[in-house]
Design a protein around this motif. Structure first.
Motif, PDB file in Angstrom:
ATOM      1  N   GLY A 337       8.128  33.766  39.244  1.00 49.54           N
ATOM      2  CA  GLY A 337       8.678  34.591  38.175  1.00 49.54           C
ATOM      3  C   GLY A 337       9.460  35.791  38.649  1.00 49.54           C
ATOM      4  N   ALA A 338       9.185  36.276  39.839  1.00 53.45           N
ATOM      5  CA  ALA A 338       9.883  37.442  40.382  1.00 53.45           C
ATOM      6  C   ALA A 338       9.623  37.476  41.890  1.00 53.45           C
ATOM      7  CB  ALA A 338       9.385  38.730  39.726  1.00 53.45           C
ATOM      8  N   PRO A 339      10.522  38.121  42.658  1.00 56.15           N
ATOM      9  CA  PRO A 339      10.306  38.214  44.104  1.00 56.15           C
ATOM     10  C   PRO A 339       9.250  39.251  44.451  1.00 56.15           C
ATOM     11  CG  PRO A 339      12.295  39.394  43.501  1.00 56.15           C
ATOM     12  CD  PRO A 339      11.809  38.721  42.245  1.00 56.15           C
ATOM     13  N   ARG A 340       8.684  39.100  45.655  1.00 60.61           N
ATOM     14  CA  ARG A 340       7.812  40.131  46.204  1.00 60.61           C
ATOM     15  C   ARG A 340       8.601  40.952  47.217  1.00 60.61           C
ATOM     16  NH1 ARG A 340       3.350  35.836  47.113  1.00 60.61           N
ATOM     17  NH2 ARG A 340       1.602  36.455  45.773  1.00 60.61           N
ATOM     18  N   PRO A 341       8.395  42.256  47.278  1.00 58.13           N
ATOM     19  CA  PRO A 341       8.967  43.028  48.383  1.00 58.13           C
ATOM     20  C   PRO A 341       8.393  42.541  49.714  1.00 58.13           C
ATOM     21  CG  PRO A 341       8.211  44.473  46.615  1.00 58.13           C
ATOM     22  CD  PRO A 341       7.681  43.102  46.306  1.00 58.13           C
ATOM     23  N   PRO A 342       9.188  42.522  50.781  1.00 56.41           N
ATOM     24  CA  PRO A 342       8.693  42.045  52.083  1.00 56.41           C
ATOM     25  C   PRO A 342       7.413  42.738  52.545  1.00 56.41           C
ATOM     26  CG  PRO A 342      11.074  42.248  52.151  1.00 56.41           C
ATOM     27  CD  PRO A 342      10.636  42.825  50.835  1.00 56.41           C
ATOM     28  N   GLU A 343       7.291  44.039  52.261  1.00 55.84           N
ATOM     29  CA  GLU A 343       6.082  44.749  52.669  1.00 55.84           C
ATOM     30  C   GLU A 343       4.853  44.186  51.967  1.00 55.84           C
ATOM     31  OE1 GLU A 343       3.415  47.234  54.484  1.00 55.84           O
ATOM     32  OE2 GLU A 343       5.470  46.709  55.036  1.00 55.84           O
ATOM     33  N   HIS A 344       5.002  43.763  50.714  1.00 58.64           N
ATOM     34  CA  HIS A 344       3.887  43.153  50.000  1.00 58.64           C
ATOM     35  C   HIS A 344       3.489  41.834  50.653  1.00 58.64           C
ATOM     36  CE1 HIS A 344       4.568  45.359  45.891  1.00 58.64           C
ATOM     37  NE2 HIS A 344       4.646  46.172  46.923  1.00 58.64           N
ATOM     38  N   VAL A 345       4.494  41.052  51.064  1.00 61.97           N
ATOM     39  CA  VAL A 345       4.224  39.766  51.717  1.00 61.97           C
ATOM     40  C   VAL A 345       3.415  39.989  52.989  1.00 61.97           C
ATOM     41  CG1 VAL A 345       5.260  37.706  52.755  1.00 61.97           C
ATOM     42  CG2 VAL A 345       6.326  38.767  50.752  1.00 61.97           C
ATOM     43  N   ARG A 346       3.833  40.958  53.786  1.00 53.54           N
ATOM     44  CA  ARG A 346       3.137  41.227  55.059  1.00 53.54           C
ATOM     45  C   ARG A 346       1.704  41.700  54.815  1.00 53.54           C
ATOM     46  NH1 ARG A 346       8.478  42.756  56.637  1.00 53.54           N
ATOM     47  NH2 ARG A 346       8.243  44.834  55.743  1.00 53.54           N
ATOM     48  N   ARG A 347       1.523  42.593  53.856  1.00 52.20           N
ATOM     49  CA  ARG A 347       0.176  43.096  53.590  1.00 52.20           C
ATOM     50  C   ARG A 347      -0.740  41.992  53.059  1.00 52.20           C
ATOM     51  NH1 ARG A 347      -0.995  48.097  50.163  1.00 52.20           N
ATOM     52  NH2 ARG A 347      -3.067  47.375  50.810  1.00 52.20           N
ATOM     53  N   LEU A 348      -0.228  41.151  52.192  1.00 53.43           N
ATOM     54  CA  LEU A 348      -1.035  40.036  51.692  1.00 53.43           C
ATOM     55  C   LEU A 348      -1.457  39.118  52.827  1.00 53.43           C
ATOM     56  CD1 LEU A 348       1.027  39.226  48.475  1.00 53.43           C
ATOM     57  CD2 LEU A 348      -1.382  39.878  48.497  1.00 53.43           C
ATOM     58  N   ALA A 349      -0.521  38.845  53.736  1.00 47.16           N
ATOM     59  CA  ALA A 349      -0.845  37.974  54.866  1.00 47.16           C
ATOM     60  C   ALA A 349      -1.877  38.611  55.784  1.00 47.16           C
ATOM     61  CB  ALA A 349       0.440  37.655  55.647  1.00 47.16           C
ATOM     62  N   ASP A 350      -1.807  39.912  55.969  1.00 47.50           N
ATOM     63  CA  ASP A 350      -2.693  40.602  56.902  1.00 47.50           C
ATOM     64  C   ASP A 350      -4.083  40.873  56.324  1.00 47.50           C
ATOM     65  OD1 ASP A 350      -0.673  40.661  58.779  1.00 47.50           O
ATOM     66  OD2 ASP A 350      -0.058  42.721  58.330  1.00 47.50           O
ATOM     67  N   GLU A 351      -4.154  41.119  55.010  1.00 47.61           N
ATOM     68  CA  GLU A 351      -5.382  41.664  54.440  1.00 47.61           C
ATOM     69  C   GLU A 351      -6.142  40.717  53.515  1.00 47.61           C
ATOM     70  OE1 GLU A 351      -4.820  45.665  52.881  1.00 47.61           O
ATOM     71  OE2 GLU A 351      -2.969  45.844  54.047  1.00 47.61           O
ATOM     72  N   MET A 352      -5.498  39.647  53.071  1.00 51.12           N
ATOM     73  CA  MET A 352      -6.161  38.733  52.146  1.00 51.12           C
ATOM     74  C   MET A 352      -6.710  37.529  52.906  1.00 51.12           C
ATOM     75  SD  MET A 352      -6.023  40.088  49.087  1.00 51.12           S
ATOM     76  CE  MET A 352      -5.737  39.105  47.609  1.00 51.12           C
ATOM     77  N   PRO A 353      -7.708  36.835  52.342  1.00 54.69           N
ATOM     78  CA  PRO A 353      -8.339  35.718  53.065  1.00 54.69           C
ATOM     79  C   PRO A 353      -7.496  34.443  53.102  1.00 54.69           C
ATOM     80  CG  PRO A 353      -9.327  35.976  50.904  1.00 54.69           C
ATOM     81  CD  PRO A 353      -8.409  37.146  51.086  1.00 54.69           C
ATOM     82  N   ALA A 354      -6.362  34.416  52.394  1.00 55.21           N
ATOM     83  CA  ALA A 354      -5.494  33.237  52.399  1.00 55.21           C
ATOM     84  C   ALA A 354      -4.044  33.712  52.365  1.00 55.21           C
ATOM     85  CB  ALA A 354      -5.785  32.348  51.187  1.00 55.21           C
ATOM     86  N   PRO A 355      -3.114  32.894  52.858  1.00 59.61           N
ATOM     87  CA  PRO A 355      -1.723  33.341  52.953  1.00 59.61           C
ATOM     88  C   PRO A 355      -1.033  33.382  51.599  1.00 59.61           C
ATOM     89  CG  PRO A 355      -1.901  31.051  53.622  1.00 59.61           C
ATOM     90  CD  PRO A 355      -3.300  31.542  53.425  1.00 59.61           C
ATOM     91  N   PRO A 356       0.026  34.206  51.482  1.00 56.52           N
ATOM     92  CA  PRO A 356       0.798  34.237  50.243  1.00 56.52           C
ATOM     93  C   PRO A 356       1.773  33.070  50.183  1.00 56.52           C
ATOM     94  CG  PRO A 356       1.748  35.777  51.812  1.00 56.52           C
ATOM     95  CD  PRO A 356       0.513  35.189  52.476  1.00 56.52           C
ATOM     96  N   ALA A 357       2.168  32.732  48.964  1.00 56.73           N
ATOM     97  CA  ALA A 357       3.178  31.699  48.740  1.00 56.73           C
ATOM     98  C   ALA A 357       4.042  32.137  47.573  1.00 56.73           C
ATOM     99  CB  ALA A 357       2.524  30.345  48.442  1.00 56.73           C
ATOM    100  N   LEU A 358       5.230  31.554  47.478  1.00 53.70           N
ATOM    101  CA  LEU A 358       6.169  31.919  46.422  1.00 53.70           C
ATOM    102  C   LEU A 358       6.860  30.672  45.900  1.00 53.70           C
ATOM    103  CD1 LEU A 358       7.489  34.447  44.984  1.00 53.70           C
ATOM    104  CD2 LEU A 358       9.385  34.149  46.582  1.00 53.70           C
ATOM    105  N   GLY A 359       7.021  30.602  44.581  1.00 57.50           N
ATOM    106  CA  GLY A 359       7.758  29.509  43.967  1.00 57.50           C
ATOM    107  C   GLY A 359       8.877  30.034  43.101  1.00 57.50           C
ATOM    108  N   TYR A 360       9.917  29.231  42.958  1.00 55.85           N
ATOM    109  CA  TYR A 360      11.057  29.586  42.106  1.00 55.85           C
ATOM    110  C   TYR A 360      11.399  28.390  41.234  1.00 55.85           C
ATOM    111  CZ  TYR A 360      15.984  30.347  40.826  1.00 55.85           C
ATOM    112  OH  TYR A 360      17.174  30.474  40.141  1.00 55.85           O
TER     113      TYR A 360
END
Length: 573
Positions: A337-360
């Motif tokens: 539905g909307a893009p994530r800022p790159p910093e959000h992508v990095r933080r999600l990857a570093d701090e959450m128990p599973a990787p982020p993904a994005l669909g369009y």
């Protein structure tokens, strides 16, 4: 150069779609004559899709809301009862539009299935609309019947207009069998359900483009089923890769998804609801988004799939109580539905128990388009990913419909068997968005890099995307102009870290008129859903600047007030 993960994805999709594989491909000729791939083993209609997979998964948990747990077979049986009541008691015939104006609930899903099984066109009305907006949608498609929960029914009653069809009140807070009682009371014994084919219409979803009132995008059974199967192919591909990597636990637990977004949205309908039938996935209902409640449900129900708009995973990431809950069952935190800022992508990857993904994807493409996950998403966080195999073809086109070379900007366009058929009662709008060779013009401006990754850089349509929901600037302007004190108005998107964009507006009032911000926002909120009401409002003492054509200089105003908004946000931080 393709990444290692790209090559693995391509191999997995090839294994799935090869002749003799689980999802072999066949050819389908679009109305324009161009041939595109389709999944040969997919059921031709949603009716067959429901029947096959509900029988296959039988007594497994399908829907969970509060203390209520419903199996696949139970929900299918209740949907079949709804279908017989619609045909026998309500006189629904094949092709009749039947609306749903309700919050997420098991009864929403049973009604959706029943409408389709009865041969009706499931018309998914936006539950955030005000009463007048709901009436407009109902009238636009000529609905025969509408199911509404108490809040939506109250909006319809209080808007001062009578809906153009019968409205049936559904109390979604009740257990499924009780919630459906007003429908099932009109069951006629021996009602015969019609034969449905792949070219029959299945759904209408509403989309806000640049032209004001939301348009009803209608799709055939074939398009919806094929769009769903493209998501099933993606799920099987990820399963194969996870099995190779040893990250899939054995024995595998039942997949479970948290229903975080409205079912009237194409993301809620197709990748979240419809794909769950084939996967045998449990759906954990959330009547309303709340990050704390989401974490409790993920922990308690061992949710494996999290999909929502970007702000949802961001709120979980930053919640002060996150460490109190076990989120380790989640396999990816997907967003659309909307893009994530790159910093959000990095933080999600570093701090959450599973990787982020994005669909369009879009309403008009039945949610299919592009996708990116794992290391691919981290390597190119500004991209929406590659075209989703095996069905999607993405091209960048110029104004004349010619394909642009790599790295050159143009309009993002999508061709697939899953594309919608058109906008209801709007043949001109349909013709304007489709090319002669079958591409849907999305209104987004972007480019493809040499690896086929899509980067969206601008928007051609005059829309705002707030938390994944499209808002027509023209529609908001029209509501503002209804106030007699307004002489000129201009609406545009403003950047927002949490929601992606929010609605901004600048107005000029007639000489001698006095109007407060509070009064204007109250006036507008009575006409528009809350998410469309301007979050920032400026008053101009002078007439708004014009272009040579005497049109308001929207681009100049947008740039000026975006800069003001960003400066104020930094000062407040």
């Amino acid at each position: 150069m393709p990444s290692e993960l790209d090559l693995r994805i391509d191999r997995a999709i090839a294994n799935l779609s090869v002749e003799g594989g689980p999802l072999p491909l066949a050819s389908y000729a679009l109305p324009c004559g161009v041939t595109v791939p389709m999944v040969a083993t997919a059921p031709p209609t949603l009716v067959g899709y429901f029947a096959h997979f509900c029988a296959q998964h039988g007594d497994a948990n399908f829907l969970v809301e509060g203390q209520e747990r419903l199996s696949f077979s139970t929900v299918h049986d209740q949907a079949a009862n709804v279908a017989r009541a619609l045909v026998g008691g309500f006189g629904v015939k094949k092709g009749d539009r039947v609306g749903i104006a309700m919050r997420n609930a098991p009864s929403w899903i049973a009604l959706y299935m029943g409408i389709i099984m009865a041969g009706g066109v499931a018309t998914l009305l936006n539950g955030w609309w005000q009463g007048s907006e709901l009436c407009d949608g109902i009238a636009d498609v000529g609905a025969k019947l509408v199911f509404a929960d108490p809040p939506r029914a109250k909006r319809l009653e209080e808007c001062g207009r009578e809906p153009s069809c019968e409205t049936i009140l559904i109390d979604v807070a009740l257990p499924l069998s009780e919630a459906l009682a007003p429908v099932l009371l009109r069951t006629v014994a021996g009602a015969v359900l019609p034969e449905i084919g792949p070219d029959d219409l299945a759904t209408i979803l509403f989309t806000s483009g640049s032209t004001g009132q939301s348009k009803g995008a209608y799709s055939t059974h074939r398009a919806v089923v094929q769009g769903t199967f493209n998501y099933i192919a993606m799920a099987l591909m990820m399963l194969e890769i996870g099995t190779e990597d040893g990250t899939i636990a054995e024995p595998r637990p039942q997949h479970a998804i948290l229903m975080t977004v409205p079912l009237f949205h194409v993301t809620g309908e197709i990748p979240m609801l419809l794909a769950s039938f084939a996967i045998g996935r449990k759906i954990v209902m959330m009547p309303k988004w709340n990050a704390l409640e989401a974490m409790k449900l993920i922990d308690h129900e061992r949710v494996t799939n999290f999909t929502g708009v970007p702000l949802m995973s961001w709120e979980i990431l930053n919640h002060p109580d996150r460490s109190k809950y076990d989120l380790s069952s989640v396999q990816s935190f997907a967003a659309g539905g909307a893009p994530r800022p790159p910093e959000h992508v990095r933080r999600l990857a570093d701090e959450m128990p599973a990787p982020p993904a994005l669909g369009y994807g879009l309403t008009e493409t039945n949610a299919v388009g592009c996708g990116s996950f794992s290391t691919n998403y981290l390597d190119k966080p500004n991209s929406t990913g590659r075209a989703s195999a095996p069905l999607v073809d993405v091209a960048i086109l110029d104004e004349d419909g010619n394909a642009m070379p790599h790295s050159e900007r143009g309009e993002v366009s999508i061709r697939t068997v899953a594309n919608f058929s058109g906008y209801w009662n709007r043949p001109e709008a349909t013709a304007a968005c489709m090319t002669a060779d079958g591409y849907f013009r999305t209104g987004d401006i972007g480019y493809l890099d040499v690896d086929g990754y899509l980067f969206i850089v601008d928007r051609k349509k005059d829309i705002i995307i707030r938390g994944g929901e499209n808002i027509s600037c023209q529609e908001v302007e029209a509501a503002i102009y209804e106030h007699p004190a307004i002489a000129e108005a201009c609406v545009f998107g403003l950047p927002d870290e949490r929601l992606g964009e929010i609605v901004g507006a600048i107005v000029h009032v007639h000489p001698g008129e006095h109007l407060s911000e509070e009064a204007l926002l109250f006036f507008v909120s009575d006409r528009l859903a809350a998410f469309k009401v301007p979050a920032r409002l400026w008053f101009s003492e002078d007439l708004l600047p014009k272009l040579g054509t005497e049109k308001i200089d929207k681009v100049g105003l947008r740039n000026k007030y975006r800069a003001i908004h960003e400066t104020e946000a930094k000062q407040a931080a």
